[in-house]
Design a protein around this motif. Structure first.
Motif, short mmCIF file in Angstrom:
data_model
loop_
_atom_site.label_atom_id
_atom_site.label_comp_id
_atom_site.label_asym_id
_atom_site.label_seq_id
_atom_site.Cartn_x
_atom_site.Cartn_y
_atom_site.Cartn_z
N ALA C 151 0.84 -1.21 0.00
CA ALA C 151 0.00 0.00 0.00
C ALA C 151 0.87 1.25 0.00
N ALA C 152 1.94 1.23 0.81
CA ALA C 152 2.84 2.38 0.89
C ALA C 152 3.47 2.64 -0.48
N PHE C 153 3.85 1.57 -1.14
CA PHE C 153 4.46 1.67 -2.47
C PHE C 153 3.53 2.37 -3.44
N VAL C 154 2.29 1.87 -3.47
CA VAL C 154 1.31 2.39 -4.43
C VAL C 154 1.02 3.87 -4.13
N ILE C 155 0.85 4.21 -2.84
CA ILE C 155 0.53 5.59 -2.48
C ILE C 155 1.70 6.52 -2.83
N LEU C 156 2.91 6.08 -2.50
CA LEU C 156 4.09 6.92 -2.78
C LEU C 156 4.21 7.19 -4.28
N LEU C 157 4.06 6.13 -5.08
CA LEU C 157 4.18 6.30 -6.53
C LEU C 157 2.98 7.07 -7.09
N GLY C 158 1.80 6.78 -6.53
CA GLY C 158 0.59 7.43 -7.03
C GLY C 158 0.59 8.92 -6.81
N ARG C 159 1.42 9.39 -5.88
CA ARG C 159 1.49 10.81 -5.56
C ARG C 159 2.48 11.55 -6.48
N THR C 160 3.06 10.80 -7.42
CA THR C 160 4.04 11.44 -8.31
C THR C 160 3.65 11.23 -9.77
N PRO C 161 4.05 12.13 -10.65
CA PRO C 161 3.76 11.96 -12.08
C PRO C 161 4.44 10.70 -12.63
N PHE C 162 5.53 10.26 -11.97
CA PHE C 162 6.23 9.06 -12.39
C PHE C 162 5.28 7.86 -12.32
N GLY C 163 4.47 7.83 -11.27
CA GLY C 163 3.49 6.74 -11.10
C GLY C 163 2.47 6.74 -12.22
N ASP C 172 -7.95 0.65 -21.52
CA ASP C 172 -9.07 1.23 -20.75
C ASP C 172 -9.76 0.27 -19.77
N PRO C 173 -10.08 -0.99 -20.22
CA PRO C 173 -10.78 -1.88 -19.28
C PRO C 173 -9.96 -2.15 -18.01
N LEU C 174 -8.63 -1.97 -18.11
CA LEU C 174 -7.78 -2.23 -16.94
C LEU C 174 -7.34 -0.93 -16.26
N SER C 175 -8.01 0.16 -16.60
CA SER C 175 -7.56 1.46 -16.07
C SER C 175 -7.63 1.54 -14.55
N PHE C 176 -8.48 0.67 -13.95
CA PHE C 176 -8.55 0.69 -12.47
C PHE C 176 -7.24 0.24 -11.84
N LEU C 177 -6.38 -0.43 -12.66
CA LEU C 177 -5.10 -0.88 -12.14
C LEU C 177 -4.01 0.18 -12.25
N GLU C 178 -4.33 1.31 -12.87
CA GLU C 178 -3.34 2.38 -12.98
C GLU C 178 -2.99 2.85 -11.57
N ILE C 179 -1.72 3.14 -11.34
CA ILE C 179 -1.26 3.42 -9.97
C ILE C 179 -2.02 4.59 -9.32
N PRO C 180 -2.24 5.73 -10.01
CA PRO C 180 -2.99 6.80 -9.33
C PRO C 180 -4.39 6.36 -8.93
N ASN C 181 -5.04 5.53 -9.77
CA ASN C 181 -6.38 5.06 -9.41
C ASN C 181 -6.34 4.10 -8.23
N TRP C 185 -7.97 4.67 -4.64
CA TRP C 185 -8.86 3.64 -4.05
C TRP C 185 -8.41 3.29 -2.63
N ILE C 186 -7.10 3.11 -2.46
CA ILE C 186 -6.58 2.77 -1.13
C ILE C 186 -6.94 3.88 -0.13
N MET C 187 -6.77 5.14 -0.56
CA MET C 187 -7.04 6.26 0.34
C MET C 187 -8.53 6.36 0.67
N SER C 188 -9.36 6.15 -0.36
CA SER C 188 -10.78 6.43 -0.13
C SER C 188 -11.59 5.20 0.31
N VAL C 189 -11.03 4.00 0.21
CA VAL C 189 -11.80 2.83 0.69
C VAL C 189 -11.15 2.20 1.95
N PRO C 190 -10.05 1.43 1.80
CA PRO C 190 -9.55 0.80 3.03
C PRO C 190 -9.08 1.83 4.07
#
Lengths: 300, 406, 227
Positions: C151-163, C172-181, C185-190
């Motif tokens: 989770a830390a990995f995803v959040i750290l990367l998701g907070r940067t344009p690199f992510g 598109d069908p797999l866009s939910f797997l994009e790191i910012p998404n 999701w981690i921030m707003s659900v779990p």
């Protein structure tokens, strides 16, 4: 380094790396991109876009209360948000009422007025388009009081003028007279207190900006009690991008948050790197320990 | 937000029409505005804002039928006489059908009109509202649910406190951080180093600080017995005087009044990071063997806890600031998470009456958990079946646990 | 008696404040506000206590040449200079209503050029400490720690344009797997679910604690043993 087992000593050294080495890496990760002016582009996420859209939807002359609930320590993170929000509010001809729940916010209001409103929007008139109400002690107690009676606490503005002599204060009675409350800072007192003691009981929309450290605490209030949030430098950068997208003329103005996203990105990558290194050495160490166990070695 | 979604829908619809009839939009708009003037909002009702101390009137209206034809907002005007001069008191965005006038005198009667305004600044005025007068109420019925639920929880706490007087033994799970207090104090004594206690950075009007001071009282009593030096830097003057009194009493009740010094508790500064700088300085210079961080903390939590970690101190933290918990968990040996902080003083005291209050707290938990499970199930059934029965039940549960301003 | 009076005051004020939430009519609706103002007045006077304590403790250390006494000199000097600059409004408009923050005033200069950078420096330390703490804490020691690490990995990367760049190639069908998404999701659900659970627990803890204080069951904070 362990002379009996130099290989293990190396991994031990890496695993227990001196924190000052990490500090040095982080220092370089920030300084080098700053010197090279490395920056990144940003797209507004829904939580930031919601704040932008709310301000965009307010009719001309709407009253926005901006509370400077932060201090010099968080200026680098929060000031870019304030600058962008003030520019947006000025552009939309909203009436800006600035106040502070933090003693340190008083000076920051004056600085923001000088740097943004007076410099970039010289046609705005003090007392008509914007006012500095200054700092008042009382934390959430102050919000509690001004929810029903603003002038009980504010008898003058920060410049010492009688409050009723300030034209834009004439029709302000209490918090419900405002169309939007923006709390900037994220500490205590801050957004949470504005939501619980101002926004919720008065049914007044509240939005704000918080440091990245405090932002996660405020997520549970979004979107019902907190209509939007600018979290840390990233939130500020997203707002600056949204503002530039909506009003391209602001591209030539300063956008410190967008500029700071470069160093932040590199610093995040360095942290990720150290986490990876930490885990690799941890696994190697554990494997060696297991190996020793099998061979009947002594385990600490 | 609602206004935004309405105007967003409006622009989406406009966009669709634009796509379908590439050059037809301008014609449609101009012919429309030529054919019919902007229609006003209707059925304007003004009445006393309920559940308040007076001085507020709520104005409601039916949206202009031309809402989708470029209405940008509504201006609300009022007068104290139906034939008198009306002055503007505020605006409401397009799509909103209510406005709270919080600037009224309870002794006066007011009349309202609502003006629809479109993109071309055309204005269309509604009929006059019936007369309205604001007045204060003796009970805020919007908070009835809060009164019932709060009453249930408070009642349960009071019942179990009273029940505990009878001396019935209550089971309490072990809290590792509190079990370690004696060990941590003992270690400091063995090493001959001081103990640092940080009671958070908020004032005595925060319940976390009260919890911190109660824990300090109990910890100080043990420290007095061990004859170890205690250092309590505070960031608020009232916290300083309260902590001073508490520590003094703890030393007296431990029979060690002679070991007490007024220098144990001292004021540093109200400024958050000035305080952190001072505390870090104390840590680095005095190298305390044990550090307690109990109370309300913000961004300074990790700066202090990492410094404590660097000097090798045993660290026990406790806070009800969820954002700071991860930092304490990462850097400290033991962390009291949220409610454990408030349970700590009861736990350390071991008094049946204090422990009884914790039992009452569990009733609150049962109410919260039941509501979450029932609400989630009803929403799920409604989403699957689309049955209005489940929908209205879910709405009922939602309303029961919401504080809605009128 | 010395301990009874504060308990009685606590009980009356606590009960009245709870009642005032539900009764907006005068005098109850006003009481909440008034008590807030009383607290402010007391807090303002308490500043004198704090300042007096600061000067006494550090003055003693200097007088007795206590270990590390030069630090106390810096503290007392900083306090005195800032107080004089503020009280006498050196370099700014004089008088009680004179603006402290006037450009060119000594207080404003000290605030801008000494206080502000010092505070920003202290806050900036956080970036360094976050790095060293995460290096130590985020180890995949067990299943739970591994989940935390990911989770830390995803959040750290998701907070940067690199992510964003890293997974922008996903269809598109797999866009939910994009790191910012995923980060969002981690921030707003779990994360939000966990935060809310902690907050519910805290709220109940606060209620129980407040009742113990109001009913006088808990008196340690008054410098007294519990009942």
């Amino acid at each position: 380094m362990n002379p009996d087992n130099p290989k293990m000593g190396f991994f031990e050294t890496i695993a227990n790396i001196d924190r000052r080495v990490i500090f040095l890496f982080i220092g370089f990760a920030v300084i080098i991109p700053v010197l090279l002016s490395f920056s990144c582009t940003e797209e507004a996420t829904p939580i930031v876009q919601a704040v932008y859209d709310e301000i965009e939807s307010l009719p001309e002359g709407s009253k926005v209360l901006i509370s400077f609930d932060y201090g010099p320590s968080t200026v680098p993170e929060v000031q870019p948000m304030i600058d962008a929000l003030l520019r947006h509010s000025c552009e939309k001809n909203l009436k800006m009422y600035m106040m502070a729940l933090w003693g340190t916010g008083h000076n920051l209001i004056s600085e923001s007025m000088q740097d943004i409103i007076e410099k970039e929007f010289p046609h705005k008139i003090y007392g008509v388009d914007y006012v500095n109400l200054g700092y008042k002690a009382g934390n959430q107690g102050l919000i509690n009081v001004i929810l029903t009676d603003m002038k009980k606490m504010y008898t003058t503005d920060a410049r010492g003028s009688e409050i009723d002599a300030v034209p834009m204060m004439v029709d302000i009675r209490n918090l419900k007279s405002f169309d939007l409350i923006l709390s900037m800072g994220g500490g205590f007192p801050g957004i949470k207190e504005w939501v619980l003691f101002g926004g919720d009981p008065g049914n007044i929309p509240v939005a704000g900006g918080a440091t990245a450290v405090s932002a996660p605490l405020l997520y549970p209030y979004y979107p019902r009690q907190l209509l939007g949030l600018l979290g840390g430098i990233k939130g500020a950068a997203e707002y600056e991008s949204a503002l530039i997208k909506g009003y391209p003329k602001f591209k030539t103005h300063s956008h410190p948050a967008i500029d700071m996203m470069g160093p932040q990105t590199v610093a995040h990558i360095v942290i990720v790197f150290f986490i990876v290194i930490g885990n690799i050495t941890f696994f190697i160490g554990r494997k060696r320990e297991e190996g020793e166990k099998r061979e009947g070695g002594v385990i600490k | 937000m609602k206004a935004f979604s309405y105007s967003f829908t409006f622009y989406c619809l406009l966009g669709l029409i634009l796509l379908a009839t590439t050059d037809g939009l301008a014609q449609v708009e101009s012919s429309d505005s030529l054919l019919s003037p902007l229609l006003p909002p209707s059925e304007v009702i003004a009445e006393d804002h309920p559940g308040d101390a007076g001085a507020a009137i709520i104005v409601r209206w039916k949206l202009s039928p031309d809402e989708d034809r470029g209405v940008t907002g509504y201006e609300i005007v009022r007068s104290t006489s139906p034939t008198g001069e009306f002055s503007s008191i505020g605006f409401a965005a397009a799509g909103s059908n209510r406005y709270v006038d919080a600037n009224t005198e309870d002794s006066l009667t007011y009349y309202y009109k609502v003006l629809a305004i479109d993109v071309d600044k055309n204005v269309s005025e509604s009929e006059l509202s019936p007369p309205a007068r604001s007045s204060p109420q003796w009970f805020n019925f919007h908070l009835l649910n809060l009164l019932i639920i709060g009453g249930l929880i408070c009642g349960a706490v009071i019942y179990f406190i009273a029940h505990a007087k009878k001396g019935k033994k209550l089971f309490l799970r072990k809290i590792a951080g509190l079990e370690a207090v004696d060990e941590a104090i003992g270690r400091a004594t063995e090493m001959g180093r001081p103990i640092l206690f940080i009671p958070g950075i908020l004032d005595m009007d925060d319940v976390q600080t009260i919890a911190a001071i109660t824990i300090l009282g109990r910890v100080a009593k043990t420290i007095a017995q061990y004859d170890t030096k205690l250092n309590v830097p505070t960031s608020r003057s009232i916290v300083m005087s309260t902590a001073m009194e508490t520590v003094k009493e703890a030393y007296i009740s431990a029979g060690r009044a002679d070991a007490y010094s007024d220098d144990f508790v001292h004021y540093v500064t109200d400024e958050q990071f000035g305080y952190v700088a001072a505390v870090n300085g104390i840590m680095v210079r005095e190298r305390p063997a044990t550090c307690f961080y109990i109370g309300a903390f913000f961004a300074e939590s990790l700066i202090m806890a990492e410094t404590g970690n660097a000097i090798g101190a045993i660290q026990i933290a406790g806070t009800a600031m969820p954002a700071q918990l991860p930092f304490f968990v990462a850097a400290c040996d033991y962390t009291l998470i949220g409610e454990e902080l408030f349970a700590a003083s009861a736990y350390l005291s071991g008094e049946p009456k204090q422990l009884g209050s914790l039992k009452g707290q569990d009733v609150g938990k049962i109410i919260a958990m039941s509501a979450i499970v029932i609400g989630a199930l009803l929403e799920t059934f409604f989403a699957i079946s689309g049955s209005s029965f489940f929908g209205s039940l879910a709405e009922l549960v939602h309303k029961l646990f919401s504080i809605v301003a009128s | 008696m010395r301990r009874q009076i504060p308990v009685v005051i606590t009980f009356i004020v606590g009960s009245v404040l709870i009642i005032s939430v539900f009764i907006p009519h005068k005098p109850f609706g006003q009481l909440g506000e008034n008590f807030s103002v009383y607290f402010d007045i007391i807090a303002v006077f308490a500043f004198i206590l704090g300042a007096g304590n600061l000067l006494r403790v550090h003055g003693n250390r200097i007088y007795k040449k206590h270990k590390d006494w030069p630090y106390s000199v810096v503290t007392v000097a900083g306090f005195t200079v800032m107080m004089i600059a503020g009280l006498f409004k050196i370099g700014g408009s004089p008088g009680i209503t004179g603006d402290l923050t006037e450009p060119g005033s000594m207080f404003e200069d000290l605030y801008m050029y000494v206080f502000t950078p010092l505070m920003a420096t202290m806050f900036a330390l956080l970036a360094f400490y976050v790095a060293s703490a995460s290096h130590r804490a985020f180890r995949a020691k067990n299943k739970e720690a591994t989940v935390l690490l990911l989770a830390a990995f995803v959040i750290l990367l998701g907070r940067t344009p690199f992510g964003v760049e890293l997974t922008s190639w996903l269809p598109d069908p797999l866009s939910f797997l994009e790191i910012p998404n995923l980060a969002s999701w981690i921030m707003s659900v779990p994360n939000m679910a966990g935060q809310r659970a902690i907050m519910v627990g805290i709220a109940l803890g606060v209620i129980a604690m407040a009742l113990r204080v109001i009913l006088g069951v808990e008196r340690t904070y008054l410098g007294a043993d519990s009942e």
